[in-house]
Design a protein around this motif. Structure first.
Motif, PDB file in Angstrom:
ATOM      1  N   SER A  23       0.847  -1.190   0.000  1.00  9.23           N
ATOM      2  CA  SER A  23       0.000   0.000   0.000  1.00  9.23           C
ATOM      3  C   SER A  23       0.884   1.242   0.000  1.00  9.23           C
ATOM      4  O   SER A  23       2.043   1.183   0.391  1.00  9.23           O
ATOM      5  N   ILE A  75      -7.637   8.401   2.085  1.00  4.67           N
ATOM      6  CA  ILE A  75      -7.453   7.812   0.759  1.00  4.67           C
ATOM      7  C   ILE A  75      -6.073   7.162   0.676  1.00  4.67           C
ATOM      8  O   ILE A  75      -5.160   7.514   1.420  1.00  4.67           O
ATOM      9  N   GLY A  76      -5.947   6.208  -0.228  1.00 10.14           N
ATOM     10  CA  GLY A  76      -4.670   5.554  -0.470  1.00 10.14           C
ATOM     11  C   GLY A  76      -4.790   4.573  -1.618  1.00 10.14           C
ATOM     12  O   GLY A  76      -5.856   4.444  -2.241  1.00 10.14           O
ATOM     13  N   LYS A  77      -3.706   3.880  -1.892  1.00  9.97           N
ATOM     14  CA  LYS A  77      -3.680   2.870  -2.954  1.00  9.97           C
ATOM     15  C   LYS A  77      -3.201   1.555  -2.351  1.00  9.97           C
ATOM     16  O   LYS A  77      -2.303   1.543  -1.508  1.00  9.97           O
ATOM     17  N   ASP A 115       0.754   5.984  -0.653  1.00 12.66           N
ATOM     18  CA  ASP A 115       0.085   7.265  -0.926  1.00 12.66           C
ATOM     19  C   ASP A 115      -1.095   7.537   0.011  1.00 12.66           C
ATOM     20  O   ASP A 115      -2.108   8.100  -0.404  1.00 12.66           O
ATOM     21  N   TRP A 116      -0.964   7.190   1.284  1.00 15.96           N
ATOM     22  CA  TRP A 116      -2.058   7.405   2.230  1.00 15.96           C
ATOM     23  C   TRP A 116      -2.106   8.870   2.653  1.00 15.96           C
ATOM     24  O   TRP A 116      -1.088   9.484   2.946  1.00 15.96           O
ATOM     25  N   ASP A 155      -7.764   1.929  -5.789  1.00 19.12           N
ATOM     26  CA  ASP A 155      -7.870   3.145  -4.983  1.00 19.12           C
ATOM     27  C   ASP A 155      -8.805   2.853  -3.820  1.00 19.12           C
ATOM     28  O   ASP A 155      -9.847   2.218  -3.986  1.00 19.12           O
ATOM     29  N   THR A 164      -3.799  -2.701  -8.839  1.00 21.08           N
ATOM     30  CA  THR A 164      -3.834  -1.567  -7.918  1.00 21.08           C
ATOM     31  C   THR A 164      -5.267  -1.066  -7.796  1.00 21.08           C
ATOM     32  O   THR A 164      -5.963  -0.914  -8.797  1.00 21.08           O
ATOM     33  N   ALA A 224     -10.910   4.620  -0.540  1.00 20.45           N
ATOM     34  CA  ALA A 224     -11.396   5.895  -0.005  1.00 20.45           C
ATOM     35  C   ALA A 224     -12.376   5.616   1.121  1.00 20.45           C
ATOM     36  O   ALA A 224     -13.262   4.780   0.995  1.00 20.45           O
TER      37      ALA A 224
END
Length: 148
Positions: A44, A66-68, A46-47, A114, A112, A116
Motif C-alpha cells: 500500500s 485515501i490511499g492505494k 500514498d495514504w 484506490d 492496484t 477511499a
C-alpha cells in the motif's frame, strides 16, 4: 519362543483389521457468499487523511482517508469501514480494510485499487489514523490537517 511369535503375529493381524471411525464430512460454505480473506493486500502507498470542516447548513466535520493498495488479482473487492478509536482527547482512529475474493476466473496480475473512506469525524484533531487489514497495520498517517 515360537508361541510368543505366533501371539505377536495374531495381535498384529487383528490390529490390521481394525478400521477407525470415519468423521462426518463438514458442510462447505455456500458458494454464493464469498468469505472475507485475512488480508489480500500485497502493498500500500500514498495514504492521506484530512478533516473536512467546511461551513454551511447541516455541515458535519467529516474524516477522509485515501490511499492505494496492490491486490494479487483483479477478482478482489475491498470494503472500507471505521474501526475502534482510543478515548484520548486527541484520538488515534483505525480504518479497517476487508478484502474478499469474488468467485470466477480473474486475471492473475497484481492489481492496484484506490481506497477511499469518508465518515463522521469523532474529534476536532487526530493524533493519527491507522489503516488496518486482517489485523495488521498497513499504514499510519500522523498528519491529519483540517480543511476549512
Amino acid at each position: 519362543m515360537q508361541s510368543r511369535l505366533i501371539l505377536v503375529a495374531m495381535i498384529a493381524a487383528l490390529a490390521a483389521c481394525h478400521t477407525p471411525p470415519i468423521a462426518p464430512a463438514s458442510q462447505p460454505a455456500p458458494a454464493s457468499t464469498p468469505a472475507p480473506s485475512a488480508c489480500a493486500v500485497l502493498d500500500s502507498r500514498d495514504w492521506e487523511a484530512w478533516i473536512d470542516r467546511m461551513p454551511g447548513p447541516g455541515a458535519v466535520p467529516t474524516l477522509h482517508v485515501i490511499g492505494k493498495i496492490d491486490l494479487p488479482n483483479a477478482g478482489y473487492s475491498v470494503t472500507v469501514r471505521d474501526g475502534p478509536a482510543d478515548r484520548s482527547a486527541t484520538p488515534t482512529q483505525q480504518i479497517i480494510l476487508e478484502t474478499t475474493q469474488r468467485s470466477g476466473m480473474h486475471a492473475q496480475v497484481v492489481t492496484t485499487a484506490d481506497v477511499a473512506y469518508q465518515g463522521p469525524a469523532i474529534a476536532q484533531t487526530y493524533r493519527s489514523i491507522l489503516v488496518m487489514c486482517g489485523g495488521r497495520q498497513l499504514a499510519e498517517i500522523g498528519d491529519v490537517p483540517g480543511a476549512h
